[in-house]
Each structure stands twice: as structure tokens, then as C-alpha cells.
Design a protein around this motif. Structure first.
Motif, PDB file in Angstrom:
ATOM      1  N   CYS A  58     -97.869 -66.171   8.782  1.00  0.00           N
ATOM      2  CA  CYS A  58     -97.337 -66.561  10.095  1.00  0.00           C
ATOM      3  C   CYS A  58     -98.313 -67.464  10.854  1.00  0.00           C
ATOM      4  O   CYS A  58     -97.893 -68.440  11.493  1.00  0.00           O
ATOM      5  CB  CYS A  58     -97.010 -65.324  10.920  1.00  0.00           C
ATOM      6  N   SER A 109     -98.829 -61.007   5.847  1.00  0.00           N
ATOM      7  CA  SER A 109     -97.897 -61.465   6.876  1.00  0.00           C
ATOM      8  C   SER A 109     -98.608 -62.222   7.985  1.00  0.00           C
ATOM      9  O   SER A 109     -98.121 -63.264   8.457  1.00  0.00           O
ATOM     10  CB  SER A 109     -97.124 -60.279   7.452  1.00  0.00           C
ATOM     11  N   VAL A 165     -95.691 -60.375  13.599  1.00  0.00           N
ATOM     12  CA  VAL A 165     -96.140 -59.253  12.768  1.00  0.00           C
ATOM     13  C   VAL A 165     -96.045 -57.941  13.544  1.00  0.00           C
ATOM     14  O   VAL A 165     -95.615 -56.917  13.000  1.00  0.00           O
ATOM     15  CB  VAL A 165     -97.570 -59.491  12.262  1.00  0.00           C
ATOM     16  N   ILE A 205     -91.767 -62.870   6.701  1.00  0.00           N
ATOM     17  CA  ILE A 205     -92.326 -61.519   6.569  1.00  0.00           C
ATOM     18  C   ILE A 205     -91.442 -60.665   5.669  1.00  0.00           C
ATOM     19  O   ILE A 205     -91.933 -59.930   4.803  1.00  0.00           O
ATOM     20  CB  ILE A 205     -92.481 -60.864   7.959  1.00  0.00           C
ATOM     21  N   ASN A 240     -90.140 -67.000  11.152  1.00  0.00           N
ATOM     22  CA  ASN A 240     -91.247 -66.210  10.618  1.00  0.00           C
ATOM     23  C   ASN A 240     -90.810 -64.810  10.204  1.00  0.00           C
ATOM     24  O   ASN A 240     -91.427 -64.205   9.316  1.00  0.00           O
ATOM     25  CB  ASN A 240     -92.386 -66.104  11.639  1.00  0.00           C
TER      26      ASN A 240
END
Length: 264
Positions: free
Chosen positions: A17, A13, A123, A48, A44
Motif C-alpha cells: 500500500c 500489506s 491496512v 490487500i 488498495n
């Protein structure tokens, strides 16, 4: 379908990103408009969610629920922001232009760092997703069902607020005025409120999984950012610069955040 550890999911992730935000920074550098970062900050989260949907080891139905929520929520907000930003793609939003001016000669280097921090924040804020998709329990709990309902309310509320503001701005007779109709009559930032409520729903969903209490960090961070950093402060400063008298009057008659609660 491969099962991966939590650490590997986080690494995937972060890489995804950060690469996306590096490419977005290159685009923003070319067009001189940092406002595009907002679009891809929202997009984003679906990225994820797709990574987790493919690789996470948890119960499939739970994964589809939480990842579906993240994908739909992120796509809705990102597309709304894209519609707004793309209308003036080569004209930077005043709040980013103001930041760029304050940063001076090193603005672009600092912008790159800012874009990368946005990627890391994606994240970090996705903690509820990571916790939920690792849960193998085949039973969907009452908390998770309640979270889906709360999420639906937040999406409808935010979409309604965005639509009301967009319609207000489209009317040429409202130029120089402050939107105070619909949800905006009860809160100066109903869109931010429902965005925060969405993150509360993710937290509630994660509570049904082991270590779910850790997910409280997401709505807590969002609330702090909205109230103290990049949300309400910058938005209100810009409104006061562009229409000082009208906005001061609006501030006197509305709540700052939570609709129907007059908390100045």
C-alpha cells in the motif's frame, strides 16, 4: 500455497500500500491533482485482499468470501471514483485545492505524508479481513452468511446513490441545484451511509472468528471519519461555498446521514 503468519501478512500489506501510494503521489505531483488518492485508497483494499487470498492460512471458502467482498467492494468504489476524477484529471477537486491552499508552500511534502497515511489507514481498516482469513474453522457460520447479505445490500445501496447523483449532475438544467431525488431525498449523504454499512458487514463477518470483536475498530473509524473529518464536513463545506442558499434549504429538509431519520 504458502501459509504466513499474521505479522508477515500485515507487513506485506503495508509495503504494498505504501509503495502504491508513493507512486500515486508522484503522479498527483505531476498533474497537480491530489484527488487521485481517493481512487487508489479504494483500490488498495483489493490489493490487500489478494495478498491474503494467496498467503493466509485460513479455511479456503471463508477466504474467498471475505476477500471476494473486499475485492468487489473496492473495485466498484474505486472505478466509480476514477470515472469521476479522470473527467477533470488536470483540474483539482475544490476540497483538495482548498487543503493545498491552506498548507501553502509545504503543500507537496504534506501531501506525500497524507498519501502515506492513507496507505496505513488501508491496512488498519482491513482488520476484519486479517481476522477472518486466519480462521481455520471449516464451518461457515450464520453470522458470516448474514454479513454477506448485509454487504450485498450496502453495495447495491451505494451504487444506486452514486448513479442517482451522477445522473443528476449530467442534466445541464440542474446546474447550481442540489440533488434531492431518489435516496438523496432522504439523506444528504446516502453514499457515505452505505459505505459505512459495508464496513459494518465486514465487522459482522469477522465476529464469527476468534478475536472478531476487535474488528469493530473498522466501522468505528469509518464512522468517525465520515461524520467528523474528511467525509461529511468537507463535502458540506464545499457545497455551502458553491451553492449556499440551495444547500442550506436542503440541509433543513433532510437527514445528515442515515436515510429516513431526520438527524440534522
Amino acid at each position: 500455497m504458502d501459509n504466513h503468519s499474521l505479522l508477515s501478512l500485515i507487513v506485506y500489506s503495508v509495503i504494498a500500500c505504501c509503495v502504491i501510494m508513493a507512486l500515486v503521489w508522484l503522479w498527483s505531483y505531476k498533474i497537480k491533482n491530489a484527488g487521485v488518492v481517493d481512487i487508489f485508497w479504494s483500490y488498495n483494499f483489493p490489493v490487500i485482499a489478494i495478498i491474503l487470498l494467496i498467503f493466509a492460512p485460513g479455511f479456503e471458502t471463508r477466504k474467498y468470501l471475505i476477500c471476494g467482498m473486499a475485492i468487489l467492494g473496492g473495485l466498484r468504489l474505486g472505478t466509480h471514483l476514477a470515472t469521476r476524477v479522470l473527467k477533470h484529471l488536470y483540474e483539482e477537486e475544490p476540497r483538495y485545492a482548498h487543503i493545498r491552499k491552506e498548507w501553502g508552500a509545504n503543500a507537496e511534502q504534506k501531501m506525500f505524508g497524507f498519501f502515506q497515511m492513507q496507505a496505513i489507514s488501508n491496512v488498519l481498516l482491513a482488520i476484519p479481513f486479517f481476522i477472518s482469513v486466519m480462521n481455520p474453522d471449516p464451518q461457515i457460520s450464520v453470522l458470516e452468511h448474514a454479513a454477506v447479505v448485509l454487504w450485498a445490500i450496502s453495495v447495491v445501496g451505494e451504487a444506486t446513490a452514486d448513479k442517482q447523483l451522477s445522473n443528476f449532475k449530467k442534466d445541464p438544467t440542474n446546474k447550481g441545484k442540489v440533488c434531492d431525488t431518489g435516496l438523496w431525498h432522504y439523506s444528504r449523504h446516502p453514499n457515505y451511509f452505505f459505505e459505512w454499512l459495508m464496513w459494518v458487514s465486514y465487522f459482522v463477518f469477522a465476529l464469527a472468528s476468534p478475536y472478531g470483536i476487535l474488528a469493530v475498530i473498522s466501522p468505528a473509524i469509518i464512522l468517525y471519519l465520515l461524520l467528523k473529518v474528511t467525509g461529511i464536513p468537507t463535502t458540506e463545506q464545499q457545497s455551502l461555498r458553491s451553492k449556499p442558499e440551495a444547500y442550506k434549504k436542503y440541509q433543513e429538509n433532510t437527514s445528515v446521514f442515515i436515510p429516513w431519520f431526520k438527524t440534522k
